[in-house]
Design a protein around this motif. Structure first.
Motif, short mmCIF file in Angstrom:
data_model
loop_
_atom_site.label_atom_id
_atom_site.label_comp_id
_atom_site.label_asym_id
_atom_site.label_seq_id
_atom_site.Cartn_x
_atom_site.Cartn_y
_atom_site.Cartn_z
N ASP A 41 34.92 34.24 48.61
CA ASP A 41 34.09 33.07 48.93
C ASP A 41 32.61 33.43 48.95
O ASP A 41 31.77 32.67 48.46
CB ASP A 41 34.51 32.48 50.28
N LEU A 42 32.30 34.58 49.52
CA LEU A 42 30.92 35.04 49.58
C LEU A 42 30.36 35.28 48.17
O LEU A 42 29.21 34.94 47.88
CB LEU A 42 30.82 36.31 50.42
N LEU A 43 31.18 35.82 47.28
CA LEU A 43 30.75 36.04 45.90
C LEU A 43 30.47 34.72 45.19
O LEU A 43 29.47 34.59 44.48
CB LEU A 43 31.81 36.82 45.13
N ILE A 44 31.35 33.74 45.38
CA ILE A 44 31.14 32.43 44.77
C ILE A 44 29.83 31.82 45.26
O ILE A 44 29.04 31.28 44.48
CB ILE A 44 32.34 31.50 45.06
N MET A 45 29.59 31.93 46.56
CA MET A 45 28.35 31.38 47.12
C MET A 45 27.13 32.11 46.59
O MET A 45 26.13 31.49 46.22
CB MET A 45 28.39 31.46 48.65
N THR A 46 27.19 33.43 46.53
CA THR A 46 26.06 34.23 46.04
C THR A 46 25.74 33.89 44.59
O THR A 46 24.58 33.73 44.22
CB THR A 46 26.36 35.73 46.20
N LYS A 47 26.77 33.74 43.77
CA LYS A 47 26.56 33.37 42.37
C LYS A 47 25.91 31.99 42.26
O LYS A 47 25.11 31.74 41.37
CB LYS A 47 27.88 33.39 41.60
N HIS A 48 26.27 31.09 43.18
CA HIS A 48 25.64 29.77 43.18
C HIS A 48 24.17 29.88 43.58
O HIS A 48 23.30 29.30 42.92
CB HIS A 48 26.37 28.82 44.13
N LYS A 138 37.51 22.90 54.57
CA LYS A 138 37.35 24.11 55.38
C LYS A 138 36.02 24.74 55.00
O LYS A 138 35.82 25.19 53.88
CB LYS A 138 38.51 25.08 55.12
N MET A 139 35.10 24.75 55.92
CA MET A 139 33.76 25.25 55.65
C MET A 139 33.81 26.72 55.26
O MET A 139 34.48 27.53 55.92
CB MET A 139 32.85 25.03 56.86
N GLY A 140 33.13 27.06 54.17
CA GLY A 140 33.08 28.43 53.69
C GLY A 140 34.19 28.80 52.73
O GLY A 140 34.11 29.81 52.04
N ASP A 141 35.24 27.97 52.64
CA ASP A 141 36.38 28.28 51.77
C ASP A 141 36.11 27.73 50.37
O ASP A 141 36.55 26.64 50.02
CB ASP A 141 37.66 27.68 52.35
N LEU A 142 35.41 28.50 49.56
CA LEU A 142 34.99 28.04 48.25
C LEU A 142 36.02 28.29 47.15
O LEU A 142 35.92 27.74 46.07
CB LEU A 142 33.66 28.70 47.87
N ASN A 143 37.02 29.13 47.43
CA ASN A 143 38.09 29.35 46.44
C ASN A 143 39.36 28.61 46.83
O ASN A 143 40.41 28.81 46.22
CB ASN A 143 38.35 30.85 46.25
N TYR A 144 39.27 27.77 47.84
CA TYR A 144 40.39 26.94 48.31
C TYR A 144 41.60 27.77 48.71
O TYR A 144 42.74 27.32 48.58
CB TYR A 144 40.80 25.91 47.26
N SER A 145 41.40 28.96 49.22
CA SER A 145 42.54 29.81 49.60
C SER A 145 43.19 29.34 50.89
O SER A 145 44.36 29.62 51.11
CB SER A 145 42.11 31.27 49.72
N PHE A 146 42.46 28.62 51.75
CA PHE A 146 43.06 28.18 53.01
C PHE A 146 44.26 27.28 52.76
O PHE A 146 45.27 27.39 53.44
CB PHE A 146 42.06 27.45 53.90
N SER A 147 44.17 26.41 51.76
CA SER A 147 45.27 25.48 51.51
C SER A 147 46.55 26.20 51.10
O SER A 147 47.63 25.64 51.15
CB SER A 147 44.87 24.47 50.42
#
Length: 199
Positions: A41-48, A138-147
């Motif tokens: 998730d942190l990588l996805i955010m950093t790339k954005h 889910k805040m911070g869950d950018l790869n939708y892994s929580f689901s």
């Protein structure tokens, strides 16, 4: 006000509400902030943030704006790091779940972070059974892994176990510095690990 707990499928029911009254329905979910959050998730955010791979999905954009400032910044990345480390403290202003009415549609060409998005569903002059559905983010869950946490769906590629590292001691002003390098060929996009030193 009345409170209704949902079941595993997210279904809930309010019993015996008087008709011809106005009601407002809000959703809340208690969870561990770090649930479903990883270096991915942190990588996805950093790339954005660096505009290498900008996010376009409105739900992911909302999930990345942890402090609800209307922009995705390095401060949001710091909050994701705190989640990963288990140091994030949920506040009323920054809850770890955000709920929006399922019927809300994002206008085309408008930045979702600039919108005033409703957080409740109003049912005015209630006249019997009705539905009120929410979409949970889910805040911070950018790869939708929580689901996927409670299903058999794979979360994503991860390598657990030993990873070869190379190290060297380098003399620097005031002492020595230990430099650690990737011991495998290829590129690492992200690494989540724990260090243990004996003195």
């Amino acid at each position: 006000g009345s409170i209704a707990m949902s079941n595993q499928e997210g279904l809930y029911n309010f019993e015996s509400l008087p008709t011809r009254e106005d009601y407002s329905i809000k959703a809340y979910k208690a969870d561990l902030p770090e649930a479903g959050i990883s270096v991915s998730d942190l990588l996805i955010m950093t790339k954005h943030i660096l505009q290498v791979e900008p996010l376009t999905d409105p739900y992911r954009l909302l999930a990345a704006d942890l402090n609800r400032s209307g922009a995705i910044t390095t401060f949001d990345a710091i909050l994701v790091q705190k989640m990963i480390l288990g140091q994030y403290q949920e506040t009323e202003e920054e809850p770890i779940w955000r709920f929006i009415p399922a019927g809300f549609s994002f206008p085309t060409g408008v930045d979702p972070l600039s919108l005033s998005i409703p957080t409740q569903i109003n049912k005015n002059n209630l006249m019997g059974n009705t539905e009120a559905n929410f979409y949970g983010i889910k805040m911070g869950d950018l790869n939708y892994s929580f689901s996927n946490l409670n299903t058999d769906e794979p979360i994503g590629a991860r390598t657990l176990g030993l990873w070869p590292l190379q190290q060297e001691w380098v003399k620097v002003s005031g002492g020595h510095e230990r430099r650690i390098y990737n011991g495998k060929t290829g590129q690492i996009e992200g690494l989540q690990l724990a260090w243990s030193f004996s003195t």
